[in-house]
Design a protein around this motif. Structure first.
Motif, PDB file in Angstrom:
ATOM      1  N   MET B  31      24.153  37.357  37.896  1.00 38.04           N
ATOM      2  CA  MET B  31      24.174  38.550  37.218  1.00 38.04           C
ATOM      3  C   MET B  31      26.061  38.447  37.322  1.00 38.04           C
ATOM      4  O   MET B  31      26.107  38.876  36.439  1.00 38.04           O
ATOM      5  N   VAL B  32      26.498  37.652  38.655  1.00 33.39           N
ATOM      6  CA  VAL B  32      27.932  37.494  38.602  1.00 33.39           C
ATOM      7  C   VAL B  32      28.535  36.699  37.046  1.00 33.39           C
ATOM      8  O   VAL B  32      29.301  36.975  36.415  1.00 33.39           O
ATOM      9  N   ILE B  39      32.037  30.832  37.424  1.00 37.34           N
ATOM     10  CA  ILE B  39      31.169  30.521  37.895  1.00 37.34           C
ATOM     11  C   ILE B  39      31.661  30.560  39.448  1.00 37.34           C
ATOM     12  O   ILE B  39      32.166  30.377  39.983  1.00 37.34           O
ATOM     13  N   ASN B  40      30.762  31.973  40.069  1.00 37.18           N
ATOM     14  CA  ASN B  40      31.390  32.320  41.557  1.00 37.18           C
ATOM     15  C   ASN B  40      31.404  30.925  42.510  1.00 37.18           C
ATOM     16  O   ASN B  40      29.810  30.719  43.528  1.00 37.18           O
ATOM     17  N   PRO B 109      40.339  31.375  37.645  1.00 40.03           N
ATOM     18  CA  PRO B 109      39.235  32.265  38.832  1.00 40.03           C
ATOM     19  C   PRO B 109      38.090  30.687  39.583  1.00 40.03           C
ATOM     20  O   PRO B 109      37.607  30.925  40.558  1.00 40.03           O
ATOM     21  N   LEU B 110      37.656  30.171  38.904  1.00 37.59           N
ATOM     22  CA  LEU B 110      37.169  28.760  39.115  1.00 37.59           C
ATOM     23  C   LEU B 110      37.749  28.165  39.993  1.00 37.59           C
ATOM     24  O   LEU B 110      36.774  27.769  41.284  1.00 37.59           O
ATOM     25  N   VAL B 114      36.538  28.329  43.895  1.00 35.15           N
ATOM     26  CA  VAL B 114      36.994  26.754  45.144  1.00 35.15           C
ATOM     27  C   VAL B 114      37.272  26.832  46.375  1.00 35.15           C
ATOM     28  O   VAL B 114      36.916  26.393  47.223  1.00 35.15           O
ATOM     29  N   GLY B 115      38.678  27.039  46.441  1.00 33.74           N
ATOM     30  CA  GLY B 115      39.294  27.775  47.129  1.00 33.74           C
ATOM     31  C   GLY B 115      38.350  27.784  48.480  1.00 33.74           C
ATOM     32  O   GLY B 115      38.837  27.924  49.630  1.00 33.74           O
ATOM     33  N   MET B 116      38.240  30.056  48.030  1.00 32.94           N
ATOM     34  CA  MET B 116      37.388  30.554  48.866  1.00 32.94           C
ATOM     35  C   MET B 116      36.511  29.973  49.608  1.00 32.94           C
ATOM     36  O   MET B 116      36.299  29.961  51.021  1.00 32.94           O
ATOM     37  N   SER B 117      35.614  28.921  48.668  1.00 33.47           N
ATOM     38  CA  SER B 117      34.617  28.809  49.403  1.00 33.47           C
ATOM     39  C   SER B 117      34.713  27.750  50.479  1.00 33.47           C
ATOM     40  O   SER B 117      33.751  28.090  51.684  1.00 33.47           O
ATOM     41  N   PHE B 118      35.832  27.013  50.130  1.00 32.59           N
ATOM     42  CA  PHE B 118      36.297  25.793  51.608  1.00 32.59           C
ATOM     43  C   PHE B 118      36.984  26.554  52.597  1.00 32.59           C
ATOM     44  O   PHE B 118      36.917  26.168  53.273  1.00 32.59           O
ATOM     45  N   MET B 119      37.710  27.401  52.187  1.00 35.74           N
ATOM     46  CA  MET B 119      37.997  28.167  53.007  1.00 35.74           C
ATOM     47  C   MET B 119      37.240  28.690  54.033  1.00 35.74           C
ATOM     48  O   MET B 119      37.447  28.887  55.541  1.00 35.74           O
ATOM     49  N   LEU B 120      36.228  30.046  53.030  1.00 30.98           N
ATOM     50  CA  LEU B 120      34.899  30.531  54.544  1.00 30.98           C
ATOM     51  C   LEU B 120      34.212  29.497  54.656  1.00 30.98           C
ATOM     52  O   LEU B 120      33.788  30.385  56.209  1.00 30.98           O
ATOM     53  N   GLU B 121      33.927  28.144  55.093  1.00 30.05           N
ATOM     54  CA  GLU B 121      33.133  27.147  55.211  1.00 30.05           C
ATOM     55  C   GLU B 121      33.757  26.400  56.746  1.00 30.05           C
ATOM     56  O   GLU B 121      33.363  26.579  57.934  1.00 30.05           O
TER      57      GLU B 121
END
Lengths: 377, 310
Positions: B31-32, B39-40, B109-110, B114-121
């Motif tokens: 959807m996104v 690619i979120n 934004p891709l 990637v930065g957001m994903s690593f931060m969340l993890e």
């Protein structure tokens, strides 16, 4: 900072070289003194940082120069290291000399760069990123599983239980550079110049690696192929109309980028003396991407300085100094929070990177930003 | 029964169950992508977030294990809270990390994703710990098929899994096909500028898309916890990539395609676990991703984002 840079540029070239050479030569003794005072392992971290710099310079060719986002760059690092492992691991009895093996690694990595590059070049930028990511994710489980290869065609057994990579146990020991010729000419006893695990010897070997990679990068930057990379980065369609063979140019970006990390991977494998599949996980690709983006994609000097600073921040400040100051807190586990925030903040507020302006002289173009607007059209 | 057939049938059920939660993640992905062509990358981490936050919410109460009596009603209640929280988190992520870069290249934004994903993890690992975390066994695992076979298993957990995911998929499809808001989403996916000119508040539509996607991924994480009984801070990375593969397989931007792709990936994983060996499953699925992107980037069912922008 900018005053310092213009001051530096006003010095004659030979004096610049003398100053740089002096800095390079005096790093190990100075660090030795600091290490003895503080008890931190610094020179190994400097070596690690320099390896990361050479890898980041290779990634910079793909991401910075050509504007192709590669999220699986550690795959080529792994290919370099494992090729070196296969060529020098005693159990396989190939016993290549270090100085020959590293060039084979360069070739093999470049070949794989073209192999993954060739079918993917038609893809849009974000799909290309995911393909490289998937490729990077395939390599570690692949080398982990290649410890028991059996190939059969019908009843004909070509290979049975062949151990190529020693799987999760890792390959150990690996070949080291042998300076026997130098020793005999200089009248030293055999083995006196064996680097072993001595970080000072390795420091000088890795400095040579960085110099090779750095000068190659600088040559590419202002060459015909470098200009072609810049052209496809800013506007691929326009570049094609100007007669740039975009497929060839992209393939070369992949091949050269991969060959740098093949070389770095070989030296890295030899320095550690042992390699494991876990050394080449996705985190390594992302860490290198962070170096390139944070430092300033496309700027060779920026990536050099940024790579040194970021690796030192990671390996010395976060991993050694902070835990010794705050022994009870878990700063190390937050490293990806820092890097994640850094990556987002740089993309939002300073897309040209922190050091992207270094060595840019009169060129107005700010790589990532320019690429950004070119691509959106 | 023939043991080989028995093992095969068991893996069919396993494949269906993997397909269920992959589908919930893949729906948000597709959807996104359909609307913002992003690619979120951090999407899989909302799955992990749903797992952990539901664990924390359960921990606030003194819940009997397995659930009994009125506590069964806590299941949908907590699921709704998890949907709201993970949907909300996804909206915040979009606002902070993606919206400011909407005019820039697709790659910008891709990279922040990637930065957001690593931060969340890293934050998950910091809060909930870096080890494998056990999820309380609220749902019993009595096998309904015991008289028939001891290898093929169908338990109350399977009922929960199918009972949550299949209505969610049908509901989402109906929502997008039948409602005004769904129509606005389709319009924004087809042509963002034209939709804006027709008076659609595109920013609001994008926020709603991220909310729904995040909520689905979050509830998938919760169901996964209830189903398998354990999870780890890093699992969103792999599930996210598998779900992305599913979305690409079905044709990215295509809702039905994402569900179909998820069940195919689930089957591929279950079958390769059985016949080739679990250690090869990752290699096979990622090779499939590469082959699809290289040779048929529009997927099996074709993409709804018809215009291929260079």
């Amino acid at each position: 900072m900018s005053a310092l840079i213009s001051r530096w540029r006003s010095i004659p070239r030979w004096a610049q070289l003398v100053i740089l050479a002096a800095v390079v030569i005096f790093v190990p003794p100075v660090i030795n003194i600091v290490e003895r005072q503080t008890g931190f392992g610094l020179l190994t971290q400097v070596n690690r940082a320099l390896i990361y710099v050479s890898l980041a310079l290779g990634l910079n060719i793909v991401v910075g120069f050509a504007g192709l986002l590669d999220l699986g760059y550690a795959a080529f690092f792994a290919i370099g290291a494992y090729t070196f492992g296969i060529l020098t691991w005693p159990s396989l009895r190939l016993d290549f000399s270090f100085f020959i093996a590293i060039w084979v690694c360069v070739l093999v990595a470049a070949l794989f760069g073209m192999l993954i590059g060739a079918p993917t070049l038609r893809l849009r930028g974000d799909y290309l990123a995911i393909v490289t990511l998937a490729f990077g994710e395939i390599i570690p489980p692949l080398v982990r599983n290649l410890d028991n290869i059996t190939i059969r065609i019908g009843d004909l057994v070509l290979v049975e239980s062949f151990n190529l990579t020693n799987g999760p146990l890792g390959m150990k020991p690996l070949g080291r550079p042998n300076f026997g010729i130098v020793e005999s000419i200089a009248g030293l006893s055999p083995g006196q110049l064996d680097p072993g695990v001595n970080p000072t010897f390795w420091y000088f070997i890795i400095v040579i690696l960085v110099l090779v990679v750095l000068s190659a990068s600088r040559r590419f930057e202002d060459s015909r192929i470098g200009r072609a990379w810049r052209a496809i980065r800013e506007d691929e369609t326009a570049a094609r109309f100007m007669g740039v063979n975009t497929v060839r140019v992209k393939l070369l970006a992949f091949a050269f980028g991969a060959s740098f990390s093949g070389l770095a991977g070989a030296v890295f494998a030899s320095m550690l003396g042992a390699i494991f599949p876990e050394l080449f996980r996705f985190q390594v690709s992302v860490f290198l991407l962070i170096i390139v983006i944070l430092s300033g994609a496309g700027s060779v000097w920026g990536v050099l300085i940024g790579g040194l600073l970021i690796s030192t921040f990671d390996g010395v400040l976060l991993a050694q100094i902070m835990p010794s100051i705050f022994p009870n807190s878990d700063v190390q586990s937050l490293r990806w929070v820092f890097f994640g925030i850094g990556l987002i903040a740089v993309m939002l507020f300073r897309p040209q990177g922190l050091f992207g302006h270094l060595g840019q002289r009169q060129r107005a173009s700010q790589p990532v930003k320019e690429a950004a607007h070119g691509d959106a059209a | 029964m023939d043991p080989q057939l028995e093992a095969f049938l068991r893996q069919v059920l396993v494949g269906l169950s993997i397909g269920c939660y992959l589908a919930l993640i893949a729906l948000g992905y597709t959807m996104v992508y359909g609307i913002v062509e992003l690619i979120n990358f951090a999407h899989g981490d909302l799955f992990t977030f749903g797992f952990f936050i539901s664990l924390t919410i359960w921990g606030l109460f003194d819940v009997p294990t397995p659930l009994e009596g009125a506590w069964i009603l806590a299941l949908p209640a907590i699921a709704i809270v998890v949907i709201l929280l993970s949907g909300g988190l996804n909206v915040v992520i979009e606002r902070v990390a993606y919206r400011p870069l909407r005019g820039a290249s697709k790659l910008a934004p891709l990279i922040t994703a990637v930065g957001m994903s690593f931060m969340l993890e890293a934050i998950f690992a910091y809060i909930w710990g870096a080890n494998q975390i056990n999820y309380p066994r609220f749902i019993p695992t009595t096998n309904f098929l015991n008289d028939f076979s001891r290898i093929i298993r169908f338990t109350p957990r399977d009922i929960l899994l199918f009972g949550v995911t299949i209505p969610a998929m049908i509901g989402l499809t109906l929502f997008i096909d039948r409602t005004r808001l769904g129509k606005a989403m389709r319009a924004a996916a087809q042509d963002r500028e034209a939709a804006a000119m027709m008076g659609i508040n595109v920013n609001r539509i994008i926020a709603i898309t991220f909310f729904i996607g995040g909520g689905l991924a979050g509830v998938a994480g919760m169901v996964y916890g209830l189903y398998t009984g354990s999870g780890r801070f890093i699992m969103g990375f792999e599930f996210g990539l598998f779900a992305f593969t599913a979305a690409v397989l079905g044709g990215i931007g295509n809702i039905r395609g994402a569900v179909l792709g998820a069940f195919i990936i689930g089957m591929v994983q279950a079958m390769s676990d059985l016949y080739i060996g679990g250690e090869w499953s990752r290699v096979i699925i990622f090779s499939l991703l590469i082959l699809m992107l290289v040779f048929r980037p529009s997927g099996i069912l074709g993409s709804t984002t018809s215009v291929e922008k260079v």
